[in-house]
Enzyme design. Structure first.
Site, PDB file in Angstrom:
ATOM      1  N   HIS A  39       0.851  -1.190   0.000  1.00 13.59           N
ATOM      2  CA  HIS A  39       0.000   0.000   0.000  1.00 13.59           C
ATOM      3  C   HIS A  39       0.885   1.238   0.000  1.00 13.59           C
ATOM      4  O   HIS A  39       1.827   1.317   0.773  1.00 13.59           O
ATOM      5  CB  HIS A  39      -0.883   0.042   1.248  1.00 13.59           C
ATOM      6  CG  HIS A  39      -1.832  -1.101   1.360  1.00 13.59           C
ATOM      7  ND1 HIS A  39      -1.467  -2.339   1.825  1.00 13.59           N
ATOM      8  CD2 HIS A  39      -3.143  -1.189   1.047  1.00 13.59           C
ATOM      9  CE1 HIS A  39      -2.514  -3.153   1.812  1.00 13.59           C
ATOM     10  NE2 HIS A  39      -3.550  -2.473   1.340  1.00 13.59           N
ATOM     11  N   LYS A  66      -1.533  -8.237  -4.035  1.00 11.67           N
ATOM     12  CA  LYS A  66      -2.386  -7.060  -3.870  1.00 11.67           C
ATOM     13  C   LYS A  66      -1.539  -5.789  -3.855  1.00 11.67           C
ATOM     14  O   LYS A  66      -0.479  -5.755  -3.235  1.00 11.67           O
ATOM     15  CB  LYS A  66      -3.159  -7.168  -2.556  1.00 11.67           C
ATOM     16  CG  LYS A  66      -4.029  -5.979  -2.228  1.00 11.67           C
ATOM     17  CD  LYS A  66      -4.705  -6.201  -0.880  1.00 11.67           C
ATOM     18  CE  LYS A  66      -5.349  -4.949  -0.360  1.00 11.67           C
ATOM     19  NZ  LYS A  66      -5.777  -5.107   1.053  1.00 11.67           N
TER      20      LYS A  66
END
Length: 150
Positions: A39, A66
């Site tokens: 992230h 991800k």
């Protein structure tokens, strides 16, 4: 995980390969899948960095890779979608979750599947990240893009 209470465990790539391998060993005899994630709540790295980050997650053993990044402009959203497509083509067997955050990035939550992202996040009652779309609106958008799959 050992008690079967979860289906997925999400671990940041920043924990490093050894911690990820240790977690994978712990999950070996379970039905739990490991999501290795990255992230960036400040910016979107260049496309090449996005690609190499997702590839590093996969090489580390991720069952699902991800990546979420904050765009500063529309080109950042395009970079994320382009990197997603490149990773999808290079690693077709690994599920991907990619998204561009914030208002500018909301389009990636709707169109990500066209570029290789296998999952999106929507708002139920309260957003957990900037740019999430209410579930009813996301469902409606997806029904337009994927009419036969709805």
């Amino acid at each position: 995980a050992a008690g079967g209470l979860v289906d997925f465990l999400d671990m940041e790539l920043a924990y490093g390969d050894e911690k990820i391998r240790e977690t994978l060993r712990m999950l070996e005899n379970s039905s739990v899948s490991l999501i290795v994630s990255f992230h960036d709540f400040e910016k979107t790295p260049p496309k090449e960095v996005l690609f190499s980050t997702l590839a590093a997650e996969i090489r580390a053993g991720a069952h699902v890779a991800k990546l979420a990044a904050m765009p500063r402009n529309e080109e950042d959203v395009l970079a994320l979608l382009s990197a997603t497509l490149l990773v999808r083509r290079e690693y077709p067997h690994i599920p991907l979750i990619t998204m561009s955050m914030g208002g500018i990035g909301a389009v990636s939550r709707v169109t990500g599947g066209l570029f290789g992202s296998d999952l999106s996040f929507a708002v139920g009652s309260k957003a957990s990240a900037p740019g999430q779309i209410p579930v009813a609106a996301l469902k409606q958008c997806l029904s337009v893009l994927h009419p036969l799959e709805s």
